[in-house]
Design a protein around this motif. Structure first.
Motif, short mmCIF file in Angstrom:
data_model
loop_
_atom_site.label_atom_id
_atom_site.label_comp_id
_atom_site.label_asym_id
_atom_site.label_seq_id
_atom_site.Cartn_x
_atom_site.Cartn_y
_atom_site.Cartn_z
N ASN A 248 1.07 -1.19 -0.02
CA ASN A 248 0.07 0.08 -0.03
C ASN A 248 0.91 1.32 0.08
N GLN A 249 0.43 2.30 -0.34
CA GLN A 249 1.04 3.47 -0.58
C GLN A 249 1.75 4.36 0.70
N SER A 250 1.21 3.97 1.82
CA SER A 250 1.83 4.26 3.03
C SER A 250 3.00 3.45 3.63
N ALA A 251 3.15 2.24 2.88
CA ALA A 251 4.33 1.03 3.34
C ALA A 251 5.56 1.68 3.39
N HIS A 252 6.61 1.40 4.08
CA HIS A 252 7.95 1.51 3.96
C HIS A 252 8.49 1.00 2.88
N ARG A 253 9.36 1.65 2.34
CA ARG A 253 10.35 0.87 1.38
C ARG A 253 11.63 0.41 2.04
#
Length: 349
Positions: A248-253
Motif C-alpha cells: 500500500n502507498q503508506s508502506a515503508h520501502r
C-alpha cells in the motif's frame, strides 16, 4: 461464509514440504563416499586428503561432539544427464534443529580450494549448468560434528565443553548424490515460501492476505503432486500477480542486505567460530556470483582477519566481491558487540 485460511495454509505447507521441495532434484544417483576422522583438533586440507579413508554407507554413525570428519565424494555425471543442470546434494544426517546449531561442513574441490558451506538449508553444489555426461565428480567435505547446544533456554549443558561432552556420535550419515536440478521447480518452491510467509504475517482482515491465499489456492490446484516439474510453470503463473503486487502507498520501502550474525565466542570453541566464518563467507561469495543483485555485509574485523589468515582463497573472493559491490564491510568495532543490553555510552566507551 467459511474461512478456509487455515486449511489453505496447512495444505500449501504440506505440498511444499512433501512434494515440491523433494522434486527440486530428480534422478538422484549415489556417489561413492569414504571417510576419515581427524584425531583431536581440525587439520589442514592437505593432511586430510592424504589420510587413509574408509568406505562408508548411509546410516553410518559419525559426529562425536566437536569432532571433525572428512568425507571424500567420488563418481561421475551419468550420461543420461546430458543437457541438464547437475548438482551434488549432501545430507550429513541433519536434524530438525536450525542451521548453525548442528552439523555443518565446508566443501572443497579435489585440489583443496574451498567452494561453499554445507548445512541443512543449503546442501547442494552446482557441478554443471549444462552437463555433457561423464564429467568426473571429486569433492572433499570437512564436516564438523557440532552438537545441538541451544534449546531456547540458555541452560548449561555438558555438550559445551570437549572435556564433558562425551564421545557418542550425534549423527547418522545421510546420502550424497549427483542429481538433476529443476530450476522451475526450485523457483516455484521459493514463490510459495515467500507468499506463505507473507500471508501468515498480514492481518487477518487485510484484503491482500486473502488475495495471496486465493493465488496460492489456485497454484495448488495446478500442481500435479506426481509430476511436479510438468506443472511448475502454470503454478507459478497463478502466483505471479500476487508476487508482483505492490504494498500500500503508506508502506515503508525496505532494502534488505544479507548478514550472518556469527558470535565470535558463544556456545562453541573459538576455533569453531573461525571455521563458521569460512563456511559462511564461502557461501556468501558463491551466492553473489549467481545473484549479482545480492549485497552481503560483515561487521566484525576479527572475522575478516581469521578468514584472511586461515582461508586465503575465500579472502580473495571477499575482496573481489567488495570491488564488485556485492559485499559491504560495515561496523566500526573489532568484534561485533551485543547491542541488546549495553547503552549508547557504554558502546562508545
Amino acid at each position: 461464509m467459511f474461512d478456509e485460511t487455515a486449511l489453505i495454509l496447512a495444505r500449501a505447507r504440506r505440498v511444499l514440504a512433501q512434494h515440491v521441495l523433494p522434486a527440486v532434484h530428480r534422478d538422484r544417483r549415489p556417489l561413492d563416499v569414504t571417510a576419515w576422522r581427524a584425531p583431536g583438533e581440525p587439520v589442514p586440507f592437505a593432511q586430510a586428503a592424504a589420510a587413509p579413508h574408509e568406505a562408508v554407507d548411509p546410516g553410518t554413525p559419525w559426529g562425536e561432539p566437536w569432532s571433525t570428519w572428512w568425507f571424500e565424494l567420488r563418481g561421475e555425471v551419468p550420461r543420461d544427464f546430458a543437457g541438464a543442470v547437475v548438482e551434488v546434494v549432501v545430507d550429513l544426517g541433519f536434524t530438525d534443529s536450525g542451521p548453525g546449531f548442528q552439523a555443518e561442513g565446508l566443501l572443497y574441490d579435489s585440489k583443496g580450494l574451498p567452494l561453499k558451506g554445507i548445512h541443512p538449508q543449503n546442501r547442494w553444489y552446482r557441478i554443471s549448468e549444462r552437463a555433457t555426461g561423464g564429467e568426473e565428480v571429486h569433492l572433499h567435505l570437512e564436516a564438523a560434528g557440532n552438537p545441538t547446544l541451544y534449546d531456547g533456554t540458555f541452560r548449561p549443558t555438558r555438550l559445551g565443553d570437549v572435556a564433558t561432552a562425551g564421545d557418542e556420535p550425534a549423527y547418522r550419515l545421510g546420502r550424497a548424490d549427483v542429481a538433476v536440478f529443476e530450476p522451475e521447480v526450485f523457483a516455484l518452491a521459493m514463490d510459495l515460501d515467500v507468499l506463505l510467509d507473507l500471508a501468515e504475517q498480514l492481518d487477518e482482515h487485510d484484503a491482500r492476505r486473502h488475495e495471496v491465499l486465493a493465488a496460492v489456492d489456485d497454484a495448488l490446484d495446478a500442481i500435479d503432486v506426481h509430476v511436479v516439474s510438468g506443472a511448475a510453470g502454470p503454478a507459478r503463473e497463478a502466483l505471479a500477480k500476487a508476487l508482483a503486487a505492490q504494498a500500500n502507498q503508506s508502506a515503508h520501502r525496505i532494502t534488505a542486505v544479507g548478514h550472518a550474525h556469527i558470535d565470535s565466542a558463544w556456545l562453541w570453541p573459538v576455533r569453531e567460530t573461525v571455521r563458521k566464518c569460512a563456511r559462511t563467507f564461502a557461501s556468501a561469495t558463491a551466492l553473489a556470483e549467481d545473484y549479482p543483485e545480492l549485497v552481503f555485509a560483515c561487521s566484525s574485523a576479527q572475522q575478516y582477519q581469521w578468514v584472511r589468515d586461515t582461508q586465503p582463497h575465500v579472502w580473495q573472493r571477499i575482496r573481489k566481491a567488495v570491488a564488485a559491490g556485492t559485499w559491504e564491510p560495515v561496523g566500526g568495532q573489532w568484534v561485533e558487540a551485543d547491542g541488546v543490553m549495553p547503552g549508547g555510552e557504554s558502546l562508545v566507551r
